[in-house]
Design a protein around this motif. Structure first.
Motif, PDB file in Angstrom:
ATOM      1  N   ARG A 151       0.754  -1.195   0.006  1.00 45.14           N
ATOM      2  CA  ARG A 151       0.014  -0.006  -0.177  1.00 45.14           C
ATOM      3  C   ARG A 151       0.881   1.326  -0.002  1.00 45.14           C
ATOM      4  O   ARG A 151       0.564   2.327  -0.590  1.00 45.14           O
ATOM      5  N   MET A 201      -2.439   9.729   5.717  1.00 45.65           N
ATOM      6  CA  MET A 201      -2.996   8.191   5.726  1.00 45.65           C
ATOM      7  C   MET A 201      -2.619   7.504   6.865  1.00 45.65           C
ATOM      8  O   MET A 201      -1.696   7.358   7.373  1.00 45.65           O
ATOM      9  N   GLU A 212      -6.597   2.607  -1.728  1.00 43.17           N
ATOM     10  CA  GLU A 212      -6.607   1.045  -1.873  1.00 43.17           C
ATOM     11  C   GLU A 212      -5.248   0.628  -2.667  1.00 43.17           C
ATOM     12  O   GLU A 212      -5.183  -0.663  -2.844  1.00 43.17           O
ATOM     13  N   ARG A 249     -10.266   6.622   1.067  1.00 43.85           N
ATOM     14  CA  ARG A 249      -9.506   5.385   1.513  1.00 43.85           C
ATOM     15  C   ARG A 249      -8.468   5.075   0.301  1.00 43.85           C
ATOM     16  O   ARG A 249      -8.828   5.041  -0.803  1.00 43.85           O
ATOM     17  N   GLY A 277      -4.621   2.699   5.586  1.00 46.31           N
ATOM     18  CA  GLY A 277      -5.087   3.335   4.350  1.00 46.31           C
ATOM     19  C   GLY A 277      -6.142   4.449   4.181  1.00 46.31           C
ATOM     20  O   GLY A 277      -6.714   4.950   3.268  1.00 46.31           O
ATOM     21  N   ARG A 278      -6.805   4.635   5.447  1.00 43.31           N
ATOM     22  CA  ARG A 278      -7.808   5.659   5.540  1.00 43.31           C
ATOM     23  C   ARG A 278      -7.102   7.061   5.183  1.00 43.31           C
ATOM     24  O   ARG A 278      -5.914   7.384   5.783  1.00 43.31           O
ATOM     25  N   VAL A 332     -12.771  11.312   8.051  1.00 43.01           N
ATOM     26  CA  VAL A 332     -12.288  10.062   7.065  1.00 43.01           C
ATOM     27  C   VAL A 332     -12.611  10.619   5.435  1.00 43.01           C
ATOM     28  O   VAL A 332     -13.808  10.718   5.372  1.00 43.01           O
TER      29      VAL A 332
END
Ligand code: SF4
Length: 464
Positions: free
Chosen positions: A142, A367, A392, A390, A371-372, A387
């Motif tokens: 990620r 982040m 990804e 995301r 991954g938020r 938030v």
């Protein structure tokens, strides 16, 4: 003097010679940068600004290639032009950006074993479920994808928000990956961890490490750093200083940060002496946030903050660490970002005009380990929508999600009242101080080449 130390000195000497030699080799960045500035002033709208920057890209890169290797010249070109574009969006209060965040804040781990009052990890916060903060560790894939998307245009990354970065044993690798994109790197840690490899951090290319130590004796220290072990912290700090000396490196620059509360302020002089004795580079006294909402016994002290440089050059990025691994820059990813047109990345859309706004929404992106995407260092709560998306791992547009657009429009268009809006609508935090802002921009380019990026050039790059 051992061979390792000698190679460190040779590297420093090489950088210094290049920096002194720049003016002799002719000129600074100022004429090229001020020409871009003039041309931008004459065009209207972000799309027009993007085409001016696209036209100047090859020329600026050619100029930089006289001083930097090809991949470094391309990366610097992108970072400079991205700064121009971001500032343009900021001034126009645009809602959708073609620019990328020039600073990233990333949690390698969402976990922390301490439980400091006011934090997402405090006992009170956890018992009352005050925050929405899941545990987790950042996956390397990620992070690699995040860097591919945002690394080429970013100047710096801060590896810490609410987690303890040292709990992710891969953090040194993550730092090294960020250095592949020519980013400055920093993190903040309690150092109260049992598994710690100081050599790995010294070798990672990390520029700055903040050591959060708010006491000089265990009882006083643990009044705030709950579950923290001061002896372990000091031992880790000693090992870190020894690892730097063994490697002959000035980095990471170590800053002992002391949050001044009523219960610990009397230990500030003793802590400063300890910092000096340990061999850290900076001692800093900081006014903390008020955490009385969580623990009424922990009160900020009326103490004036100060910074003591214990090592002469300690607040600058050591120039030899600006590009510590020239042979392993991410040349392919930098080259494809260099070739990509800005107008292919996003659709430009202006807001109705200036007025107050929040700098975070244009400069940095955060982040967490899962991954938020968060707009700033505020922690999400069930009653605070923070938030914004995301990440990804695909090259999406995390900096222009619906939440980001809504938040920017809240300021630029005063578009309020939907009921389901970002927390920005009611936010009373500091809107102008970001983690990676103008001081970091100046330090970054000074480290790259202090003679070429002279004072006037730095002003053009960092004045907002
Ligand atoms: S307005 Fe507040 S909540 Fe929104 S990004 Fe800025 S600091 Fe964060």
């Amino acid at each position: 003097m051992g061979p390792v130390r000698f190679s460190g000195m040779r590297r420093t000497l090489g950088v210094l010679i290049r920096q002194v030699a720049s003016p002799l080799g002719g000129g600074t960045a100022f004429p090229a940068l001020s020409r871009i500035e003039r041309e931008l002033r004459q065009c209207r709208g972000a799309a027009a600004a993007a085409s001016v920057l696209a036209e100047r890209k090859a020329e600026l890169c050619r100029l930089l290639s006289r001083r930097f290797a090809p991949a470094a010249a391309q990366a610097l070109t992108l970072k400079i032009l991205n700064l121009y574009l971001a500032r343009r969006h900021f001034r126009e209060r645009d809602r959708v950006l073609l620019s990328r965040p020039f600073g990233l804040v990333v949690d390698p781990s969402n976990v922390c074993e301490l439980a400091c009052p006011g934090c997402v990890h405090s006992r009170g916060s956890e018992e009352r479920s005050v925050f929405d903060w899941p545990r987790g560790t950042l996956a390397e894939e990620r992070f690699r994808a995040l860097l591919r998307s945002y690394g080429p245009a970013a100047i710096g990354i801060y590896f810490c928000n609410y987690g303890e970065p040292l709990l992710n044993l891969r953090t040194p690798q993550l730092i090294r990956m960020a250095k592949g994109y020519l980013m400055s790197t920093a993190l903040s840690t309690s150092l109260s961890v049992r598994r710690f490899d100081p050599d790995a951090y010294v070798e990672s290319g990390l520029d700055f490490m903040v050591l959060s130590i708010d006491g000089a004796t265990q009882p006083v220290y643990q009044a705030f750093r709950r579950n923290g072990n001061l002896e372990l912290v000091l031992d880790n700090a000693r090992r870190l200083v020894a690892a730097k000396r063994k490697a002959g490196r000035r980095t990471p620059v170590l800053s002992w940060n002391f949050l001044a509360f009523e219960h610990n302020a009397h230990e500030i002089p003793r802590a400063e002496r300890m910092a000096r004795g340990l061999g850290v580079d900076v001692f800093r006294v900081v006014n903390p946030f008020d955490v009385r909402w969580d623990d009424p016994a922990i009160r900020p002290a009326a103490v004036r903050p100060y910074v003591r440089r214990l090592d002469y050059a300690s607040l600058s990025y050591p120039p030899e660490n600006w590009n510590p691994f020239p042979g392993s820059l991410e040349a392919g990813a930098i080259a494809s970002a260099f070739e990509a047109p800005w107008n292919g990345q996003a659709e430009a859309a202006g807001g109705p005009g200036p007025g107050h706004t929040c700098h975070w929404l244009y400069k940095n992106m955060v982040m967490d380990a899962g991954g938020r995407i968060l707009p700033c260092c505020g922690a999400p709560r069930p009653d605070a929508k923070l938030v914004f998306g995301r990440f990804e791992g695909r090259d999406g547009d995390a900096f222009n999600t619906d939440m980001y657009r809504q938040a920017r429009a809240l300021f630029s268009a005063g578009a309020r009242g939907a009921g389901d809006e970002p927390y920005c609508a009611q936010c009373e935090w500091d809107h102008s101080t970001v983690n990676i802002g103008s001081p970091e921009i100046r330090r970054y380019f000074r480290a790259a080449d202090a003679a070429f990026f002279d004072r006037r050039s730095l002003r053009l790059l960092s004045d907002w």
